[in-house]
Design an enzyme around this catalytic site. Structure first.
Site, PDB file in Angstrom:
ATOM      1  N   TYR B 436       0.825  -1.222   0.000  1.00 23.95           N
ATOM      2  CA  TYR B 436       0.000   0.000   0.000  1.00 23.95           C
ATOM      3  C   TYR B 436       0.859   1.271   0.000  1.00 23.95           C
ATOM      4  O   TYR B 436       2.025   1.241   0.305  1.00 23.95           O
ATOM      5  CB  TYR B 436      -1.086  -0.012   1.072  1.00 23.95           C
ATOM      6  CG  TYR B 436      -0.726  -0.097   2.540  1.00 23.95           C
ATOM      7  CD1 TYR B 436       0.520   0.222   3.056  1.00 23.95           C
ATOM      8  CD2 TYR B 436      -1.718  -0.482   3.449  1.00 23.95           C
ATOM      9  CE1 TYR B 436       0.771   0.170   4.416  1.00 23.95           C
ATOM     10  CE2 TYR B 436      -1.468  -0.541   4.812  1.00 23.95           C
ATOM     11  CZ  TYR B 436      -0.220  -0.210   5.282  1.00 23.95           C
ATOM     12  OH  TYR B 436       0.027  -0.264   6.630  1.00 23.95           O
ATOM     13  N   GLU B 437       0.213   2.340  -0.389  1.00 21.84           N
ATOM     14  CA  GLU B 437       0.896   3.637  -0.577  1.00 21.84           C
ATOM     15  C   GLU B 437       1.994   3.537  -1.628  1.00 21.84           C
ATOM     16  O   GLU B 437       3.010   4.211  -1.567  1.00 21.84           O
ATOM     17  CB  GLU B 437       1.457   4.132   0.767  1.00 21.84           C
ATOM     18  CG  GLU B 437       1.543   5.638   0.897  1.00 21.84           C
ATOM     19  CD  GLU B 437       0.193   6.323   0.766  1.00 21.84           C
ATOM     20  OE1 GLU B 437       0.091   7.185  -0.119  1.00 21.84           O
ATOM     21  OE2 GLU B 437      -0.745   5.982   1.504  1.00 21.84           O
ATOM     22  N   GLY B 438       1.746   2.709  -2.650  1.00 18.46           N
ATOM     23  CA  GLY B 438       2.710   2.539  -3.742  1.00 18.46           C
ATOM     24  C   GLY B 438       3.597   1.341  -3.496  1.00 18.46           C
ATOM     25  O   GLY B 438       4.372   1.325  -2.545  1.00 18.46           O
TER      26      GLY B 438
END
Lengths: 249, 594
Positions: B436-438
């Site tokens: 998550y978050e890239g």
């Protein structure tokens, strides 16, 4: 009503205490230090009294090196109004502490002093009682409940085999037991505010009190290491061991 | 079950000796943020994390958040702990004072965040997402929106969410389909959002959703996405809570880890349409999201540090207690920490955790410098450092956490595979953070493309020079250890420089050749930055020892740095080799041959 709360900086209760290699003293050089847990309860009780409208100003007092400012700041962050550090590098005995606190009481004129019942380092359990004696004030030690009136206080004490409820007239010295309260978590805004509250530092000499030690430490020893347990075959053997070896039944 | 004891001393050491707490405290408006305040804040936060939040970790994992009769039920104790958290004012640590925060620098806020994340990752996500929502409104909201929502988000009385992902729009947000139809002074939103962390719950009386959606006339792709604020309960004119908005939690995901955190599927506009308000200008939503990305990615990088710390503490405590086998050189059976291989595993965990923490805090300090340094040129220089290191902290710390939490299980032996021990939870919880978050791949592409190739490695090559200066300084200290450290670090820096120059060259031939090595390159940079910080730490510890400090703490810093230099830093050579020689084989295989 003004309340004075003495707080002591001690080795944190979670640290496993060791003696220095030469056995001369407890090794506190690099140990984490904190406010004596009983004193934390005392600060909390004072704040609760203030919040309930029963007390006015709360003054926290510590005696020791400049490092003690951190426990005073902690007391301020909890909710004490101002702090006083009596600065000395010496390690004082309970009587010297009580004498100094008597001077603080003379200056501050509180109606109540709330002390921890003992400090977790020295475990002497004397300073509060001695302070009451020096001041000629009533004392209520090991408090597990404190009801404060305008002229007196009702204190529930934990004693062997039960509870004792006593009434004392004010001014008085109360010492706290573990179950008096659970100290609060300090809030971040209060930690910030504590930085701006007054913290006075006064040198010990200015009090003109004889704080010379009256005791000599002959030696220090760590408790014997716990030896390995043994497995017993049955209840009968367990009872026999408890009776004959441990002699506890 | 393991306790969590916040590593306050380690944290303060990094803040003071490596990240320049004194320099941050010299920046305008942060004069109070000195060592004394840092210690008081960390001590109290550590106590709160250890006593109030850490006990939730196992409960959260076992119970999980559940959807019962359309309502989200959070694990036992979560709501009470959250209210205590709000009461204690921790949510507002770095938020502006104008909205009730304390306005402290990132260098103070990030270690505190690390503590919440170590204590219970699932719990910590709630304040983290709230932080994201409040920053979006702080930077791009209208004064009316700020007045309506910010104080409540800063205090934590309301929580916030970020609604980006849709089933067809994950890493590629240009595919967002949610629609926003204008209606008077507001919009009506329609669409489905997935993976919404803390997207629905009754812990607080309101939830403020930040939602990406398209206006009717919006151009296709990334330049046609707008940002909206959509409260769960609409606000009356006086700010009190009004009607329930048309946003519903359709389901909660069943996840591999972070069970305590409710990951919601949210349906907007099942009936008349959810009422939302445009944040900033139309069609600039994605751009606004990217302005907050540095903070969010650094925060997830910190999760790598935090969960590694927790796994390490648990493994170390177990290794001290578990008696098994007679270690070489010992007369009788003893704790497994005596065995050389257990020591190797624990040090692999400890040394990398310390290296990651140092790089994360140093980056946080760069953020503070970039925000408030009086000289605009210096602000720009620090900002470019932040941008370079953010994907490294995110990618490298989260990937390393996979190794560290896995070793945590290994130290426990068979007991580690048994859920009751709690070691496995860290490994499962950690698995999401590289995603998550890239994802790591996205971070590596960002590092290589935007942060390195675009400027021909300018910022990075300057950083390499600084590493060399620091290494030489430590290498000149009196003692064989420092010569060894510097020699190992010099080799690793040389590998990094060579790989960087290779990639700049390769990209001109065929960009695919460069990007095939993006992740190994990210790991290379992380590993070398870690070594740089460990070398600096050893130097700082030696200075304290020379000044008469006797604590074993400082000696341990030097020993741990040596372990890192001998066990972890050699990986730089492997990574560099892969970067320079591994691209063609990555690309050679025909798609049909997979």
């Amino acid at each position: 009503m003004k309340i004075v709360v003495p707080v002591k900086r001690v080795i944190d209760a979670n640290v496993k205490v060791r003696l220095k290699a030469d056995g001369s003293a407890v090794d506190s050089d690099n140990a984490k230090m904190s406010m004596n847990p009983f004193d934390e309860i005392a600060v909390e009780e004072a704040i609760r009294l203030k919040e309930a409208g029963a007390a006015g100003e709360i003054v926290a007092v510590s005696i020791g090196s400049d490092a003690c400012q951190d426990v005073l700041r902690a007391a301020l962050a909890m909710g004490a109004d101002r702090a006083l550090l009596i600065r000395t590098e010496a390690v004082l005995e309970p009587l010297a502490v009580a004498k100094l606190l008597r001077e603080v009481v003379a200056r501050e004129q509180p109606r109540l002093v709330i002390c921890g019942k003992q400090s977790t380092d020295g475990d002497a359990n004397q300073a509060g009682q001695m302070l009451a004696g020096l001041l000629g004030w009533p004392q209520a030690t090991f408090a597990s409940k404190l009801d404060l009136g305008t002229d007196g206080a009702t204190v529930t004490r934990e004693i062997d085999g039960g509870l004792e409820i006593i009434a004392v007239t004010l001014p008085a010295v109360v010492t706290t037991d573990l179950r008096l309260n659970s100290p609060r978590y300090t809030t971040l805004p209060n930690i910030m505010k504590a930085k701006k509250k007054p913290l006075d530092v006064v040198a010990l000499d200015e009090f003109g009190v004889d704080t010379r030690p009256r005791l000599t430490t002959l030696g220090l020893a760590e408790p014997a290491a716990r030896s390995a347990g043994v497995r017993v075959a049955d209840v009968a053997e367990l009872l026999a061991k408890l009776k004959n070896e441990a002699k506890v039944i | 079950m393991s306790q969590y004891v916040a590593p306050v001393r380690d944290m303060l050491f990094v803040m003071q000796e490596l990240a320049g707490l004194a320099d941050v405290g010299a920046l305008p408006g942060w004069e109070e943020a000195g060592a004394e305040l840092a210690e008081a804040v960390l001590e109290e936060a550590g106590r709160f994390a250890g006593e109030v939040i850490a006990p939730l970790n196992v409960v959260g994992d076992r119970e999980g958040s559940r959807l019962v009769d359309g309502k989200v039920v959070v694990p036992a104790g979560f709501a009470e702990a959250y209210h205590q958290f709000v009461e204690a004012g921790w949510g507002g640590i770095s938020s502006p004072e104008a909205f009730g925060g304390q306005g402290l620098p990132q260098l103070l806020a990030k270690p505190v965040t690390e503590m919440w994340k170590s204590a219970c990752l699932a719990f910590s996500l709630c304040p983290m997402l709230t932080q994201g929502a409040l920053e979006a409104l702080l930077h791009h909201g209208t004064p009316e929106q700020q007045n309506a929502y910010l104080a409540k988000l800063v205090s934590g009385e309301w929580t916030g969410t970020m609604n980006l992902t849709e089933p067809q729009a994950g890493s590629d947000l240009s595919a967002v389909r949610s629609r926003a139809m204008p209606e008077g002074d507001h919009y009506r939103l329609f669409g489905n959002k997935i993976f919404i962390t803390w997207g629905e719950h009754d812990v607080t009386e309101n939830i403020v959703h930040l939602v990406l959606a398209r206006l009717p006339d919006a151009p296709a792709g990334v330049k046609g996405i707008s940002l909206f604020v959509v409260p769960k309960y609409l606000l009356n004119a006086d700010g009190s809570l009004g009607e329930r908005n048309d946003v519903q939690c359709v389901s909660l995901e069943h996840k591999m880890g972070i069970h305590g955190s409710p990951t919601a599927v949210l349906a907007y506009g099942e009936s008349a349409g959810a009422i939302g308000y445009l944040v900033g200008e139309p069609n600039r939503g994605l751009e606004y999201m990217f302005t907050m990305m540095n903070h969010a990615r650094l925060a997830v990088g910190l999760e790598g540090v935090a969960i590694s710390e927790r796994a390490y503490q648990q493994a170390r405590d177990y290794a001290r207690e578990r008696v098994q086998g007679r270690a070489l050189g010992h007369e009788s059976a003893g704790a497994i920490i005596r065995h050389p291989d257990v020591r190797r595993m624990l040090l692999t965990m400890k040394s990398q955790t310390e290296a990651m923490r140092a790089l994360a805090y140093v980056t946080a300090a760069y953020m503070d410098q970039a925000a408030r340094h009086p000289d605009p040129a210096e602000r720009a220089r620090y900002q470019s450092r932040v941008e370079l290191l953010t994907p490294v902290v995110k990618g490298w710390c989260t990937e390393t956490a996979q190794e560290v939490t896995s070793l945590g299980v290994q130290v426990h032996g068979g007991m580690g595979f048994i859920e009751e021990t709690g070691a496995a939870q860290h490994m499962r919880d950690a698995r999401i953070i590289t995603i998550y978050e890239g994802t790591t791949g996205i971070q590596a592409n960002d590092l290589l493309g935007r942060k390195t190739l675009r400027e021909q490695g300018k910022t990075l090559l300057a950083l390499i020079e600084e590493m060399r200066t620091d290494t030489a300084r430590v290498g000149a200290l009196d003692g064989e250890a420092f010569r060894q450290l510097a020699a190992a670090q010099d080799v690793a820096i040389k590998e990094l420089e060579g790989a960087t120059r290779h990639l700049i060259e390769a990209a001109t031939v065929d960009p695919r050749l460069a990007f095939a090595g993006a992740v190994p390159y990210l790991m290379l940079l992380g590993t070398v930055c870690g070594g740089w910080q460990m070398t600096r730490a050893a130097g700082a510890a030696q200075a304290r020892i020379a000044a008469g400090e006797t604590a074993a703490f400082y000696r341990a810093k030097i020993d741990t740095a040596l372990f890192y230099a001998e066990h972890i830093l050699p990986r730089a050579m492997t990574h560099a080799y892969v970067v320079q020689h591994g691209a063609r084989s990555t690309l050679a295989l025909d798609e049909s041959a997979f």
